[in-house]
Design an enzyme around this catalytic site. Sequence first.
Site, PDB file in Angstrom:
ATOM      1  N   PRO A  77       0.795  -1.232   0.000  1.00 51.04           N
ATOM      2  CA  PRO A  77       0.000   0.000   0.000  1.00 51.04           C
ATOM      3  C   PRO A  77       0.827   1.280   0.000  1.00 51.04           C
ATOM      4  O   PRO A  77       1.834   1.401   0.716  1.00 51.04           O
ATOM      5  CB  PRO A  77      -0.833  -0.131   1.276  1.00 51.04           C
ATOM      6  CG  PRO A  77      -1.012  -1.607   1.442  1.00 51.04           C
ATOM      7  CD  PRO A  77       0.302  -2.193   1.008  1.00 51.04           C
ATOM      8  N   CYS A  78       0.351   2.260  -0.780  1.00 50.67           N
ATOM      9  CA  CYS A  78       1.064   3.525  -0.970  1.00 50.67           C
ATOM     10  C   CYS A  78       0.711   4.628   0.026  1.00 50.67           C
ATOM     11  O   CYS A  78       1.553   5.484   0.309  1.00 50.67           O
ATOM     12  CB  CYS A  78       0.801   4.057  -2.384  1.00 50.67           C
ATOM     13  SG  CYS A  78       1.282   2.939  -3.704  1.00 50.67           S
ATOM     14  N   PRO A  79      -0.521   4.693   0.563  1.00 47.71           N
ATOM     15  CA  PRO A  79      -0.891   5.833   1.405  1.00 47.71           C
ATOM     16  C   PRO A  79       0.059   6.142   2.559  1.00 47.71           C
ATOM     17  O   PRO A  79       0.217   7.322   2.899  1.00 47.71           O
ATOM     18  CB  PRO A  79      -2.290   5.440   1.918  1.00 47.71           C
ATOM     19  CG  PRO A  79      -2.860   4.610   0.815  1.00 47.71           C
ATOM     20  CD  PRO A  79      -1.689   3.807   0.312  1.00 47.71           C
ATOM     21  N   PRO A  80       0.722   5.156   3.192  1.00 45.80           N
ATOM     22  CA  PRO A  80       1.628   5.515   4.288  1.00 45.80           C
ATOM     23  C   PRO A  80       2.764   6.440   3.865  1.00 45.80           C
ATOM     24  O   PRO A  80       3.358   7.118   4.720  1.00 45.80           O
ATOM     25  CB  PRO A  80       2.175   4.166   4.752  1.00 45.80           C
ATOM     26  CG  PRO A  80       1.108   3.188   4.393  1.00 45.80           C
ATOM     27  CD  PRO A  80       0.570   3.682   3.088  1.00 45.80           C
ATOM     28  N   PHE A  81       3.092   6.482   2.564  1.00 44.17           N
ATOM     29  CA  PHE A  81       4.232   7.251   2.085  1.00 44.17           C
ATOM     30  C   PHE A  81       3.846   8.348   1.092  1.00 44.17           C
ATOM     31  O   PHE A  81       4.702   9.109   0.651  1.00 44.17           O
ATOM     32  CB  PHE A  81       5.242   6.314   1.409  1.00 44.17           C
ATOM     33  CG  PHE A  81       5.568   5.100   2.231  1.00 44.17           C
ATOM     34  CD1 PHE A  81       6.374   5.207   3.354  1.00 44.17           C
ATOM     35  CD2 PHE A  81       5.056   3.855   1.907  1.00 44.17           C
ATOM     36  CE1 PHE A  81       6.673   4.094   4.129  1.00 44.17           C
ATOM     37  CE2 PHE A  81       5.338   2.728   2.671  1.00 44.17           C
ATOM     38  CZ  PHE A  81       6.157   2.849   3.796  1.00 44.17           C
TER      39      PHE A  81
END
Length: 419
Positions: A77-81
């Site tokens: 998943p991309c949202p953390p970064f």
Amino acid sequence: MADLSAVEICAGAGGQSLGLELAGFGHAVAVELDENAANTLKTNREQWDVRHGDVADEGVWNPKEFLDVDLLAGGVPCPPFSIAGKQLGATDERDLFAWAVELAGRMQPRAVLLENVRGLSMPRFSAYRQHVKDRLRELGYWSDWKLLHASDYGVPQLRPRFVLVALRDEDAQWFEWPEETPYQGTVGTALFDLMAADGWLGAEAWRRKANDVAPTIVGGSKKHGGADLGPTRAKAAWRALGVDAMGVADTPPNEKHPVDFMPKLTTEMVARIQGWGPDPEYDWQFTGRKTTKYRQIGNAFPPPVARAVGTSIADALNRQGQPKESSKVENEVMHDRLYLALKSASTPLTERDLVKLAGEKINSVTFERRMAALARDFVIDEDDQLEGRAYQLVGFKGFIGQEQHERHARFAEHRSRIS
């Protein structure tokens, strides 16, 4: 027939999956949380073992059943970064990057491929990257990070992706990042046949106006509204290309639309911009309603980019090309020297001691800012001493498989909105 095997986690709708297949990897299993994306995988590859559910849940799949595969791959998943998000990193319940590294330690694949957004390459995550690289070395892997732009690999959009490749030492000397093969056309040339399909008389003029590659397609998440082509700056770039980015159309414009009409893209057009088609080997069908399809497409790793990186990994595993000298294989890039200084200390150290050990010339303001950034992903004890405040690295906040980690409760609470 593929001669190499792959386990793919967080497989999405199949952008990386298709690229790896074209690079010579057969899927032992593909795991995906989103039901629609999992259905898309099953629709396109009925013979694949596709598992739907939380990839960290061993009730969904058991990594012990897939030991010693050639490649562990995933678009975690991309949202953390993401620059567009809060950049919570290790404290985001969606963060699986460090967990995927530990998974590699359990499964012992010959190679690892993980991709994410450009935000992970920013200074905010320098210590996180250092942690990942150090952990991979402890597990017996050489690794390297690289920012790749999709337009450099035959895709008609910019789409920067930050890619991690790790290999066993005996294979690392054979690895080379893929050579760039820049896209030679524009959005207009890529989409003209689709834009003109229903007889729109303005298609030719539109093709001339859409005279550059596309900005990055933004798939978004379930936490936000319907399909559109991105934030304000991206919408302006689309407008300059003659595209209305305020949504996605059901069909292309037809003969009833005026010549100067500004069209929206269809999901088929968005898929073309993302690297699916028009070549038949990149043909792919997406399941679900329009917004669901758009999110699947927009969140994907472009298949041609995955194919290029996958081919480089396959060549290394098959010992193709010329091996590099050992001295040229070692990658001693230091992502965060202050984190390394903290990590190497067995006792609490003051600001002065840490700065000296890190070998950096930074003032107190910069030091405090760097320590605050570190504290977002790592547990750091602070102790006031006569010489000043002292710091000691205690642990990593991220989820790496702990049964009691708070990630599980947050994940369960927000699962319906996680994508």
